[in-house]
Scaffold this motif. Structure first.
Motif, PDB file in Angstrom:
ATOM      1  N   MET A 104       1.371  -1.386   0.326  1.00  0.00           N
ATOM      2  CA  MET A 104      -0.010  -0.318   0.052  1.00  0.00           C
ATOM      3  C   MET A 104       1.255   1.561   0.515  1.00  0.00           C
ATOM      4  O   MET A 104       0.681   2.705  -0.690  1.00  0.00           O
ATOM      5  N   LEU A 105       1.722   1.480   1.116  1.00  0.00           N
ATOM      6  CA  LEU A 105       2.404   2.118   0.627  1.00  0.00           C
ATOM      7  C   LEU A 105       4.016   1.910   0.249  1.00  0.00           C
ATOM      8  O   LEU A 105       4.844   2.808   1.163  1.00  0.00           O
ATOM      9  N   GLY A 106       4.135   1.489  -0.879  1.00  0.00           N
ATOM     10  CA  GLY A 106       5.592   2.076  -1.498  1.00  0.00           C
ATOM     11  C   GLY A 106       5.895   2.799  -1.873  1.00  0.00           C
ATOM     12  O   GLY A 106       6.714   3.120  -3.124  1.00  0.00           O
ATOM     13  N   ASN A 107       4.372   3.468  -2.326  1.00  0.00           N
ATOM     14  CA  ASN A 107       4.709   4.406  -3.628  1.00  0.00           C
ATOM     15  C   ASN A 107       5.551   4.367  -5.017  1.00  0.00           C
ATOM     16  O   ASN A 107       6.151   4.887  -5.123  1.00  0.00           O
ATOM     17  N   ARG A 108       4.324   3.745  -5.945  1.00  0.00           N
ATOM     18  CA  ARG A 108       4.514   3.082  -7.033  1.00  0.00           C
ATOM     19  C   ARG A 108       4.889   4.088  -7.363  1.00  0.00           C
ATOM     20  O   ARG A 108       3.286   3.973  -7.118  1.00  0.00           O
ATOM     21  N   VAL A 109       4.643   4.062  -8.948  1.00  0.00           N
ATOM     22  CA  VAL A 109       4.633   5.671  -9.824  1.00  0.00           C
ATOM     23  C   VAL A 109       4.523   4.863 -11.191  1.00  0.00           C
ATOM     24  O   VAL A 109       5.809   4.628 -11.815  1.00  0.00           O
ATOM     25  N   ARG A 110       3.020   4.297 -11.727  1.00  0.00           N
ATOM     26  CA  ARG A 110       3.156   3.878 -13.087  1.00  0.00           C
ATOM     27  C   ARG A 110       3.484   4.422 -13.848  1.00  0.00           C
ATOM     28  O   ARG A 110       4.151   3.776 -14.720  1.00  0.00           O
ATOM     29  N   SER A 111       3.210   6.183 -13.785  1.00  0.00           N
ATOM     30  CA  SER A 111       3.105   6.212 -15.641  1.00  0.00           C
ATOM     31  C   SER A 111       5.103   6.691 -14.833  1.00  0.00           C
ATOM     32  O   SER A 111       5.582   6.310 -16.648  1.00  0.00           O
ATOM     33  N   ALA A 112       5.352   6.119 -14.578  1.00  0.00           N
ATOM     34  CA  ALA A 112       7.337   6.102 -14.374  1.00  0.00           C
ATOM     35  C   ALA A 112       7.776   5.327 -14.635  1.00  0.00           C
ATOM     36  O   ALA A 112       8.914   5.466 -15.380  1.00  0.00           O
ATOM     37  N   GLU A 113       7.157   4.288 -14.604  1.00  0.00           N
ATOM     38  CA  GLU A 113       7.816   2.930 -14.089  1.00  0.00           C
ATOM     39  C   GLU A 113       7.418   3.036 -15.703  1.00  0.00           C
ATOM     40  O   GLU A 113       8.419   1.798 -16.342  1.00  0.00           O
ATOM     41  N   THR A 114       6.998   3.170 -16.166  1.00  0.00           N
ATOM     42  CA  THR A 114       6.244   2.112 -17.466  1.00  0.00           C
ATOM     43  C   THR A 114       6.652   3.477 -19.334  1.00  0.00           C
ATOM     44  O   THR A 114       6.349   3.042 -19.963  1.00  0.00           O
ATOM     45  N   GLY A 115       7.184   4.804 -18.253  1.00  0.00           N
ATOM     46  CA  GLY A 115       7.904   5.937 -19.216  1.00  0.00           C
ATOM     47  C   GLY A 115       9.117   6.315 -18.821  1.00  0.00           C
ATOM     48  O   GLY A 115       9.263   7.495 -19.465  1.00  0.00           O
ATOM     49  N   ARG A 116       9.798   5.920 -18.115  1.00  0.00           N
ATOM     50  CA  ARG A 116      10.141   7.470 -17.422  1.00  0.00           C
ATOM     51  C   ARG A 116      11.763   7.068 -18.732  1.00  0.00           C
ATOM     52  O   ARG A 116      12.445   8.342 -18.331  1.00  0.00           O
ATOM     53  N   ASP A 117      12.171   6.322 -18.705  1.00  0.00           N
ATOM     54  CA  ASP A 117      13.177   6.114 -19.077  1.00  0.00           C
ATOM     55  C   ASP A 117      12.844   6.279 -20.787  1.00  0.00           C
ATOM     56  O   ASP A 117      14.214   6.740 -21.349  1.00  0.00           O
ATOM     57  N   ASP A 118      11.501   6.810 -21.810  1.00  0.00           N
ATOM     58  CA  ASP A 118      11.574   7.213 -22.243  1.00  0.00           C
ATOM     59  C   ASP A 118      12.042   8.490 -22.600  1.00  0.00           C
ATOM     60  O   ASP A 118      12.144   9.461 -23.725  1.00  0.00           O
ATOM     61  N   ILE A 119      11.136   9.074 -21.346  1.00  0.00           N
ATOM     62  CA  ILE A 119      12.123  10.410 -21.539  1.00  0.00           C
ATOM     63  C   ILE A 119      13.269  11.067 -21.294  1.00  0.00           C
ATOM     64  O   ILE A 119      13.749  12.024 -21.888  1.00  0.00           O
ATOM     65  N   VAL A 120      13.879   9.966 -20.695  1.00  0.00           N
ATOM     66  CA  VAL A 120      15.395  10.877 -20.758  1.00  0.00           C
ATOM     67  C   VAL A 120      15.951  10.390 -21.697  1.00  0.00           C
ATOM     68  O   VAL A 120      16.318  11.277 -21.707  1.00  0.00           O
ATOM     69  N   ALA A 121      15.216   9.202 -22.832  1.00  0.00           N
ATOM     70  CA  ALA A 121      16.134   9.656 -24.175  1.00  0.00           C
ATOM     71  C   ALA A 121      15.653  10.057 -24.425  1.00  0.00           C
ATOM     72  O   ALA A 121      16.582  10.601 -25.574  1.00  0.00           O
ATOM     73  N   MET A 122      14.838  11.258 -24.071  1.00  0.00           N
ATOM     74  CA  MET A 122      14.119  11.875 -25.226  1.00  0.00           C
ATOM     75  C   MET A 122      14.942  13.143 -24.818  1.00  0.00           C
ATOM     76  O   MET A 122      15.374  14.341 -25.496  1.00  0.00           O
ATOM     77  N   CYS A 123      15.364  13.582 -23.489  1.00  0.00           N
ATOM     78  CA  CYS A 123      16.219  14.881 -23.104  1.00  0.00           C
ATOM     79  C   CYS A 123      17.342  14.680 -22.872  1.00  0.00           C
ATOM     80  O   CYS A 123      17.711  15.846 -23.490  1.00  0.00           O
ATOM     81  N   ARG A 124      18.462  13.860 -23.380  1.00  0.00           N
ATOM     82  CA  ARG A 124      19.590  13.554 -23.804  1.00  0.00           C
ATOM     83  C   ARG A 124      20.003  13.661 -24.862  1.00  0.00           C
ATOM     84  O   ARG A 124      20.740  13.977 -25.857  1.00  0.00           O
ATOM     85  N   ALA A 125      18.537  13.556 -26.288  1.00  0.00           N
ATOM     86  CA  ALA A 125      19.141  13.711 -27.487  1.00  0.00           C
ATOM     87  C   ALA A 125      18.561  14.804 -27.878  1.00  0.00           C
ATOM     88  O   ALA A 125      18.942  15.290 -28.575  1.00  0.00           O
ATOM     89  N   HIS A 126      17.625  15.560 -26.521  1.00  0.00           N
ATOM     90  CA  HIS A 126      17.962  17.378 -27.395  1.00  0.00           C
ATOM     91  C   HIS A 126      17.988  18.063 -25.467  1.00  0.00           C
ATOM     92  O   HIS A 126      16.202  18.201 -25.291  1.00  0.00           O
ATOM     93  N   PRO A 127      18.222  17.759 -24.957  1.00  0.00           N
ATOM     94  CA  PRO A 127      18.459  18.988 -23.948  1.00  0.00           C
ATOM     95  C   PRO A 127      18.272  20.284 -24.089  1.00  0.00           C
ATOM     96  O   PRO A 127      18.290  21.355 -22.696  1.00  0.00           O
ATOM     97  N   SER A 128      17.913  21.213 -25.515  1.00  0.00           N
ATOM     98  CA  SER A 128      17.129  22.165 -25.172  1.00  0.00           C
ATOM     99  C   SER A 128      16.394  21.954 -25.644  1.00  0.00           C
ATOM    100  O   SER A 128      15.919  21.504 -27.247  1.00  0.00           O
ATOM    101  N   LEU A 129      14.820  21.984 -25.038  1.00  0.00           N
ATOM    102  CA  LEU A 129      13.085  22.192 -25.407  1.00  0.00           C
ATOM    103  C   LEU A 129      12.734  23.700 -25.480  1.00  0.00           C
ATOM    104  O   LEU A 129      12.903  24.358 -25.465  1.00  0.00           O
ATOM    105  N   THR A 130      11.605  23.675 -26.805  1.00  0.00           N
ATOM    106  CA  THR A 130      11.099  24.910 -26.909  1.00  0.00           C
ATOM    107  C   THR A 130       9.743  24.391 -26.047  1.00  0.00           C
ATOM    108  O   THR A 130       8.666  23.369 -26.174  1.00  0.00           O
TER     109      THR A 130
END
Length: 796
Positions: free
Chosen positions: A568-594
């Motif tokens: 109950m109090l594990g404080n898991r975040v599904r949106s991050a478990e299934t997508g955080r790596d996608d965002i990290v890959a994006m911002c590493r490839a594009h360190p400046s965003l509009t």
């Protein structure tokens, strides 16, 4: 109890009666029962007027255990204990439900659901219509049982006893100390509280819209309008009521001990007295012994357990009412056409006492309009069309009958019989388990009898208005079932039900996937408005599956009560478990965003923060605050469509949609906007969650971005700052039903008292912050052994 998408965008929302409400009640027969003696170490207080006794034993964190010999006494003790902690909240509710906010606070103040004048018009109209009095005149099962009538009368008398003995001018809470609106209450006031709760997902969120409804002039434009209260034509349902929950019932095949377990985790507003829980144990030896929590002003346990049975509720995804579009008679906006005949709207004049800026009272007369389909709304009322709301709980005063019978039940079969007999659960699913090791799920709530064919041919839409049913033909009216107590509703024979020995689980998703191994199908569409699972529901089912196969890092497969609490109090975040790596890959490839406004934003530090983040929403987690801001900005931008890396696939309902398409401009804008917002707030992107999410200065875990443990709060929540509210996990309970009795742990996240000066205002919030629980005391011996036990004996 439910969020829209990942989290609700919220707008939340007793008349004189039996004046001789047990003014000298509680003549308790002395030969009947000997109440438990107070231990020598207990702090004891006796409030005496002669006669016999009711005992209030307060254990750790101020939890009251009420012991009496009959229902009069049980209500009396409960009302007194509740008043000790929350006298202001109930007094304020009563002012609202009596339609007197304008009298005390002026017409323009906020009632919690809209301007005071609109609120008073609505509630004053309810009282003048005598709806609750009419329901009270009915015999059980439609009206209250004798036991409940006595308990409610006792509760009012106990509250009034505390008020009389303490004195309004000496109340401990400065918010209502010495205020003229703090007055004795009646049993009718409390029944009005119950009736209001029952309609929380139907009429009540629209109360200001109903109170402000006035016909347009003939020169008015024939387009939908919104009210001054700003509610407009909101979508009918749970989003407007601001409720949500997680609930699990685990059977003998899912636990390591073979004992059934239940997890309760309702999500509700923390600062709203209408939807706050109060924890209590209610005991009449040999008759009732139930522990758990109930909403303020409703004198029963609504989520809880007894010795052999435990249950919880989550907000049902079913419809609990219908909008009807009325076709108006040309030239007469207060008459509508039904089956080709003109039908005048019913009018009710409501006088409202209003306090002016100079303090003087005057009376304003207002008019309410009602159709065959229910009250007419201000929003959308043009010269050609008006909208009405029909509430499935419009005749429901049966809920307390149901909850009392559930509290007495010893088996799942008896619980089911209680619900089928009284049919009073207003708007929630039920998940339960008993000592046989079985579990049970049902939606026994009040659901309109509308066939799929009716929904298809009767639904009409207009720009700027909600989907509504055609009110010009009786063919679109609700049908009924032979086994329904109230005409217009589905009866028990049509309600979804499931009995399992592994588990049933719900996070406000429809009934279909309460256990994916045995989907519930073939239901009328009104029971399952959207079979798709949102991220929280998917996460909950994944957490159960991973615990059952032991892949969640919590040890050997199968649940114990300890691993249930940890989950109950594990404080898991599904949106991050299934997508955080996608965002990290994006911002590493594009360190400046509009950003959306065209500004170029350096996201390098944000990218590093997200890459280092543990994808949890603990108070010390760095990255969740930024992620939550990013994710909610993305959700606010519209439907996912292209920004999901893996779109929804009906063949994979438990795992899709998921991830983020880093090539989608909305994803890039959302991250740049989030970083820009943090800079504007002078916050580092790696700020700890506990620094920006607090209650009364206490760091809070949880999130609103796909967390199982839903929490939404700001840095000033719980400090009395206007608009700085909080929402989410409220009453938490884990209970294991062992052969030797229940073993339970609880957390009332905001404490037993809403009084900011009370020691029980935030004592349990500190526990919640540290992921600690309260060990429940259930037996008489356990209660007597509590350190610091405080006992109040009420003699009448």
């Amino acid at each position: 109890m439910r969020e829209t998408g990942e989290l609700t965008k919220r707008h939340r929302r007793l008349l004189s009666g039996r004046s001789a409400v047990l003014g000298a009640v509680l003549c308790l027969a002395s030969a009947t029962m000997a109440l438990l003696p107070a231990p020598a170490s207990a702090a004891a207080t006796t409030v005496a007027e002669g006669g016999h006794t009711v005992r209030i034993s307060r254990t750790e964190y101020g939890v009251p255990h009420i012991l009496a010999q009959d229902f009069d006494g049980l209500g009396y003790g409960y009302g007194y204990a509740f008043a000790q902690d929350n006298v202001c909240e109930l007094a304020d509710q009563v002012v609202t439900l009596r339609g007197e906010r304008s009298r005390f606070f002026g017409p323009d103040g906020d009632s919690g659901t809209g301007a005071n004048l609109a609120s008073d018009t609505y509630y004053g109209g309810q009282l003048r219509a005598g709806t609750v009095r009419r329901l009270l005149d009915k015999k059980a099962p439609l009206g209250p049982t004798t036991e409940l009538r006595r308990m409610v009368e006792g509760y009012a008398a106990g509250y009034n006893r505390y008020l009389r003995d303490t004195g309004v001018d000496r109340l401990p809470d400065a918010r209502c100390k010495g205020k003229p609106w703090v007055r004795p209450i009646t049993a009718l006031d409390l029944w009005n509280v119950v009736y209001d709760v029952n309609r929380a997902t139907g009429t009540v969120p629209l109360a200001p819209d109903i109170g402000d409804a006035q016909p347009p002039t003939t020169s008015a434009a024939s387009t939908p309008t919104t009210t001054a209260s700003g509610n407009g034509l909101v979508g009918l349902g749970l989003a407007s009521a601001d409720v949500g929950s997680n609930g699990w019932a685990l059977g003998r095949d899912a636990t390591r001990t073979g004992n059934a377990m239940v997890l309760a985790n309702p999500h509700l507003p923390w600062a709203d007295g209408n939807f706050r829980f109060y924890q209590v144990q209610l005991t009449i030896p040999g008759t009732l012994d139930v522990s758990g929590a109930g909403l303020y002003g409703t004198p029963l346990v609504e989520i809880g357990h007894n010795r052999t049975l435990a249950w919880t509720h989550t907000a049902s995804d079913a419809q609990h009412g219908s909008f009807y579009a009325l076709k108006l008679v040309p030239g007469d906006p207060t008459s509508y056409l039904l089956d080709g005949r003109a039908v005048p709207m019913e009018r009710r004049t409501v006088p409202v006492a209003v306090r002016g800026a100079d303090g003087r009272l005057s009376t304003v007369e207002r008019t309410l309009y009602t159709s065959r389909f229910g009250p007419v709304l201000s929003s959308g009322w043009t010269t050609t069309t008006a909208y009405a709301i029909r509430d499935a709980n419009a005749d429901n005063l049966r809920s307390l009958n149901t909850w009392l019978a559930m509290g007495k039940a010893r088996t799942l079969g008896q619980l089911r019989a209680a619900q089928d007999t009284f049919q009073g659960v207003p708007w929630t699913y039920t998940l339960a388990a008993d000592t046989s090791g079985a579990t049970y799920f049902t939606d026994s709530s009040a659901v309109p009898h509308l066939t799929d064919g009716q929904l298809k041919r009767c639904t009409v839409t207009a720009e700027g208005a909600p989907a509504a049913l055609d009110g010009s033909t009786s063919a679109c009216a609700w049908g009924s079932d032979p086994d329904a107590l109230v005409p217009g509703l589905y009866g028990p024979s049509h309600q979804p039900k499931s009995v399992r020995t592994d588990y049933v689980a719900n996070s406000n998703n429809g009934p279909q996937y309460v256990n994916p191994e045995a989907p519930i199908t073939g239901l009328p569409d009104v029971y399952d408005t959207d079979p798709h699972l949102d991220g929280r529901a998917q996460l909950g089912l994944a957490m159960i599956a991973q615990r059952l196969d032991g892949t969640d890092g919590l040890g050997a497969p199968g649940f114990t009560e300890a691993t249930l609490r940890a989950s109950m109090l594990g404080n898991r975040v599904r949106s991050a478990e299934t997508g955080r790596d996608d965002i990290v890959a994006m911002c590493r490839a594009h360190p400046s965003l509009t950003a959306t406004d065209g500004t170029e934003v350096d996201v390098t530090q944000a990218c590093t923060t997200l890459a280092r983040w543990d994808t949890r929403a603990d108070t010390t987690s760095r990255g969740i605050a930024l992620w939550s801001t990013f994710y909610n900005r993305l959700l606010d931008g519209g439907p996912p469509d292209t920004w999901r890396r893996v779109p929804y696939d009906p063949a994979q309902p438990l795992t899709t949609p998921r991830g983020f398409n880093g090539d989608d401009l909305r994803v890039r804008h959302a991250l740049a906007d989030a970083v820009q917002e943090f800079a504007a707030r002078d916050l580092p992107v790696d700020v700890e969650l506990g620094a920006v999410q607090k209650w009364a200065g206490i760091p809070l875990p949880g999130c609103d971005a796909g967390c199982f443990d839903v929490v939404e709060a700001g840095p000033d929540s719980g400090t009395g700052t206007p608009t700085a509210g909080a929402f989410g996990s409220s009453f938490l309970m884990t209970v294991e039903l062992t052969p030797d009795g229940p073993r339970a742990h609880t957390l009332l996240t905001y404490g037993e008292s809403a009084n900011p000066t009370s020691p029980h205002f935030s004592d349990q919030t500190r526990l919640f912050s540290r992921k600690q629980w309260v060990t429940e005391r259930f037996t008489g011996a356990e209660i007597a052994a509590a350190p610091g036990l405080e006992v109040t004996t009420l003699r009448r």
